[in-house]
Design a protein around this motif. Structure first.
Motif, PDB file in Angstrom:
ATOM      1  N   LEU A  33      -6.392  -6.905  -5.032  1.00  0.00           N
ATOM      2  CA  LEU A  33      -5.225  -6.995  -4.156  1.00  0.00           C
ATOM      3  C   LEU A  33      -5.108  -5.770  -3.254  1.00  0.00           C
ATOM      4  O   LEU A  33      -4.752  -5.878  -2.074  1.00  0.00           O
ATOM      5  N   LEU A  34      -5.423  -4.584  -3.787  1.00  0.00           N
ATOM      6  CA  LEU A  34      -5.385  -3.375  -2.957  1.00  0.00           C
ATOM      7  C   LEU A  34      -6.434  -3.421  -1.855  1.00  0.00           C
ATOM      8  O   LEU A  34      -6.159  -3.069  -0.699  1.00  0.00           O
ATOM      9  N   VAL A  35      -7.634  -3.864  -2.192  1.00  0.00           N
ATOM     10  CA  VAL A  35      -8.695  -3.935  -1.178  1.00  0.00           C
ATOM     11  C   VAL A  35      -8.347  -4.973  -0.121  1.00  0.00           C
ATOM     12  O   VAL A  35      -8.607  -4.766   1.077  1.00  0.00           O
ATOM     13  N   PHE A  36      -7.762  -6.080  -0.526  1.00  0.00           N
ATOM     14  CA  PHE A  36      -7.367  -7.093   0.451  1.00  0.00           C
ATOM     15  C   PHE A  36      -6.310  -6.539   1.400  1.00  0.00           C
ATOM     16  O   PHE A  36      -6.372  -6.762   2.625  1.00  0.00           O
TER      17      PHE A  36
ATOM     18  N   PRO B 241       3.535   9.689  12.154  1.00  0.00           N
ATOM     19  CA  PRO B 241       3.677   8.394  11.488  1.00  0.00           C
ATOM     20  C   PRO B 241       2.966   8.369  10.151  1.00  0.00           C
ATOM     21  O   PRO B 241       1.875   8.921   9.991  1.00  0.00           O
ATOM     22  N   VAL B 242       3.598   7.764   9.195  1.00  0.00           N
ATOM     23  CA  VAL B 242       3.012   7.632   7.869  1.00  0.00           C
ATOM     24  C   VAL B 242       2.040   6.459   7.896  1.00  0.00           C
ATOM     25  O   VAL B 242       2.439   5.313   8.115  1.00  0.00           O
ATOM     26  N   VAL B 243       0.793   6.759   7.677  1.00  0.00           N
ATOM     27  CA  VAL B 243      -0.254   5.741   7.673  1.00  0.00           C
ATOM     28  C   VAL B 243      -0.441   5.287   6.231  1.00  0.00           C
ATOM     29  O   VAL B 243      -0.832   6.092   5.377  1.00  0.00           O
ATOM     30  N   PRO B 244      -0.172   4.030   5.895  1.00  0.00           N
ATOM     31  CA  PRO B 244      -0.269   3.602   4.489  1.00  0.00           C
ATOM     32  C   PRO B 244      -1.658   3.803   3.895  1.00  0.00           C
ATOM     33  O   PRO B 244      -1.784   4.209   2.737  1.00  0.00           O
ATOM     34  N   THR B 245      -2.697   3.532   4.673  1.00  0.00           N
ATOM     35  CA  THR B 245      -4.050   3.667   4.130  1.00  0.00           C
ATOM     36  C   THR B 245      -4.365   5.108   3.776  1.00  0.00           C
ATOM     37  O   THR B 245      -4.934   5.395   2.708  1.00  0.00           O
ATOM     38  N   LEU B 246      -4.014   6.045   4.653  1.00  0.00           N
ATOM     39  CA  LEU B 246      -4.257   7.458   4.360  1.00  0.00           C
ATOM     40  C   LEU B 246      -3.458   7.923   3.150  1.00  0.00           C
ATOM     41  O   LEU B 246      -3.966   8.696   2.327  1.00  0.00           O
ATOM     42  N   ALA B 247      -2.223   7.473   3.040  1.00  0.00           N
ATOM     43  CA  ALA B 247      -1.405   7.871   1.892  1.00  0.00           C
ATOM     44  C   ALA B 247      -2.013   7.368   0.582  1.00  0.00           C
ATOM     45  O   ALA B 247      -2.042   8.090  -0.419  1.00  0.00           O
ATOM     46  N   LEU B 248      -2.496   6.130   0.582  1.00  0.00           N
ATOM     47  CA  LEU B 248      -3.086   5.583  -0.638  1.00  0.00           C
ATOM     48  C   LEU B 248      -4.382   6.300  -0.997  1.00  0.00           C
ATOM     49  O   LEU B 248      -4.618   6.614  -2.180  1.00  0.00           O
TER      50      LEU B 248
ATOM     51  N   VAL C 289       0.834  -1.200   0.000  1.00  0.00           N
ATOM     52  CA  VAL C 289       0.000   0.000   0.000  1.00  0.00           C
ATOM     53  C   VAL C 289       0.871   1.253   0.000  1.00  0.00           C
ATOM     54  O   VAL C 289       0.593   2.218  -0.733  1.00  0.00           O
ATOM     55  N   SER C 290       1.927   1.256   0.800  1.00  0.00           N
ATOM     56  CA  SER C 290       2.818   2.421   0.835  1.00  0.00           C
ATOM     57  C   SER C 290       3.527   2.616  -0.498  1.00  0.00           C
ATOM     58  O   SER C 290       3.706   3.756  -0.950  1.00  0.00           O
ATOM     59  N   ALA C 291       3.933   1.526  -1.127  1.00  0.00           N
ATOM     60  CA  ALA C 291       4.616   1.650  -2.423  1.00  0.00           C
ATOM     61  C   ALA C 291       3.676   2.203  -3.485  1.00  0.00           C
ATOM     62  O   ALA C 291       4.070   3.056  -4.291  1.00  0.00           O
TER      63      ALA C 291
END
Length: 576
Positions: A167-170, A276-283, A135-137
């Motif tokens: 895959l992203l939703v999972f 902190p970098v939250v992967p979900t928020l970044a995506l 997710v972060s990538a």
């Protein structure tokens, strides 16, 4: 192919001549022969390149190689001892690069895509670290961002697009328990931490982008500076460091100064764990920045909003996050081409061609509403807007209405989607901008007329009509206008579904609503008396409704004088 080595004599071929004949002018036949040979050389180079590519791909898509890659990316018992999940992350990198950069670009191997996506999901389920990396990538790495855009925007294969969304939703589902607490607004806490640390936080918000390329550039630019956070475009969507840590760091220089020592205060960058970098928020921020480019890529609408819709289905916190991001009103603005999604006059090809036609006198001068009509003409309405309408209905029906706010917890609309908590505070409120955009526009009427997301549109109208006479009248007006404009039975199906929902909705205004619906249906029977197919469909619906609902039968009995003008197939079932 022969290489000319420095200091050596070139080999003689059929295309080379002797030095003695170099002074003679070439004839037309020689020129034609040289041109033909150059063309043959170009063709030979192209054939050689295609054959080399074929040999490479033959080994890539070899059965033995696929089996080897499958076994290599399968998690084993030794990976369970890896606490940080580094080995699983390396496996995930290898697997996702193969699936989306090689397999997804081959038309012959797309039949294997669902199996490889399921294999990737099994690998991601072993460790949240793999999901966080993926997710972060996709949200921060430029190459992965371009991969997401290529899959959603340019891929001609539907299974490749669906595989990326799955895959992203999972991965977002696996990360939900860890990232969901960071969705809560903490603006006051962030301000207190900034005041105690003696500095102001740099605002990381970026304006909405209008193209996928600029969205990738914005995220990449924010990624280069370590003091700029890309986890959210809103300052209240991040989880700040504890205030105690900031106060301790700020008190250290003052203590040294009190002791009489010379203190050199050097401005430092923010600590990596301060925000902190939250992967979900970044995506989500990266995906929302891509919304502006959808008007130029209408075929990406289906998969783009499928990703957001399935993210909203994960829970109440996810829906609250999308509401705070303004997704509800952005959908309506995107549909009508208003505000941030209005087409640019300078870059719009259609407007340029239209102005040329006006200058040549072919058409009249442009109307003020032409900008909107150009954008509406681009959308393939019957297919691609279903997921967007489903997402909008999901967000709207998650919010409490004005009528439900005035009642107790026991009285809620039947269309309200409740989350984990039963308290009234757990139910969000529709933002004023979204309410104005949805209620004051004709989007619902247009979607009903075009049969786009009919169940979702009906659900929204019923959600607002519960215990609200004004919104009930709005739905009935839409019902009457829609039935009057119908010419075929298929055109009347969305409006008959709305009529069914209005009859079934139980509240204090139900008797008045049933009477209004029946009056609209009876007038439609008189208006379409010459259209036998449509008249027969309306009669079938009225007979089925009278058989199911006692209130409809009672209304027909009380208004027996109207039965004299109704068709015979409608009179006989209720003659007794």
């Amino acid at each position: 192919y022969q290489r000319r080595v420095r200091g050596s004599t070139p080999a003689l071929t059929s295309s080379t001549t002797s030095t003695s004949s170099a002074a003679t002018p070439p004839t037309s036949a020689a020129v034609d022969s040289a041109t033909t040979e150059r063309g043959n050389a170009t063709m030979l180079r192209r054939i050689w390149r295609e054959n080399t590519q074929y040999l490479t791909e033959r080994f890539v898509f070899n059965d033995q190689f696929l089996q080897f890659l499958w076994r290599l990316t399968t998690a084993d018992d030794a990976d369970a001892a890896d606490a940080d999940g580094e080995r699983l992350v390396e496996r995930a990198k290898l697997l996702t690069n193969f699936v989306f950069r090689i397999l997804a670009r081959s038309a012959e191997c797309t039949q294997q895509m669902p199996h490889w996506i399921a294999h990737s999901q099994r690998l991601f389920a072993r460790s949240p670290a793999t999901c966080a990396w993926f997710v972060s990538a996709c949200a921060r790495d430029r190459s992965q961002q371009q991969l997401v855009v290529d899959m959603l925007w340019e891929s001609p294969v539907e299974k490749s697009r669906t595989g990326l969304v799955d895959l992203l939703v999972f991965a977002l589902r696996v990360l939900a328990p860890r990232d969901a607490p960071h969705f809560v607004k903490r603006r006051k806490r962030a301000a207190a931490a900034a005041n105690k640390s003696g500095g102001k936080r740099r605002n990381s918000a970026t304006p909405p982008s209008t193209s996928a390329k600029s969205a990738i550039g914005e995220t990449g630019a924010a990624e280069e500076g370590s003091d700029v956070s890309v986890c959210s475009s809103e300052s209240d969507d991040v989880d700040d460091a504890p205030p105690a840590a900031a106060s301790t760091a700020a008190a250290a220089p003052s203590t040294a100064a009190a002791a009489g020592e010379l203190v050199l205060v050097v401005p430092k960058r923010a600590a990596p764990d301060a925000v902190p970098v939250v992967p979900t928020l970044a995506l989500i921020d990266f995906v929302l920045r891509l919304m502006g480019d959808l008007r130029h890529n209408p075929r990406a609408l289906r998969f783009y909003f499928a990703l957001l819709h399935r993210f909203a289905l994960l829970g109440t916190r996810q829906r609250k996050l999308l509401l705070r991001k303004g997704v509800a009103n952005k959908i309506v603005d995107l549909f009508f081409g208003e505000r941030a999604f209005a087409p640019s006059v300078d870059s719009d090809i259609e407007l340029a061609s239209y102005n040329d036609a006006v200058a040549r006198g072919v058409v009249r001068a442009p109307r003020p509403s032409y900008v909107k009509s150009v954008l509406l003409a681009r959308w393939p309405v019957p297919v691609h807007w279903d997921n967007a309408v489903d997402l909008l209905a999901l967000l709207v029906c998650s919010c409490a209405t004005d009528a439900s706010r005035a009642l107790s917890d026991a009285h809620v609309p039947p269309t309200l989607l409740r989350g984990g908590g039963n308290a009234r505070s757990s139910v969000p409120t529709l933002p004023p901008a979204a309410r104005r955009a949805v209620l004051r526009s004709s989007a619902t009427e247009k979607w009903l007329r075009d049969s786009v997301g009919v169940p979702s549109v009906v659900r929204m109208l019923l959600h607002w009509a519960w215990m609200d006479r004004e919104q009930s009248m709005r739905a009935i007006v839409a019902l009457r206008a829609g039935l009057d404009s119908c010419a075929k039975p298929v055109h009347a199906e969305p409006y008959l579904a709305l009529a069914d929902g209005l009859l079934e909705l139980a509240d204090s205004h139900r008797a008045w609503r049933i009477e209004a619906v029946m009056v609209v249906i009876v007038r439609s029977l008189d208006a379409h008396n010459s259209r036998r197919a449509l008249l027969s469909r309306l009669c079938e619906w009225l007979i089925a409704s009278a058989t199911q609902w006692q209130a409809v039968r009672r209304w027909l009995i009380l208004h027996a004088e109207l039965c004299n003008d109704l068709p015979e197939q409608l009179i006989y079932p209720f003659a007794s």
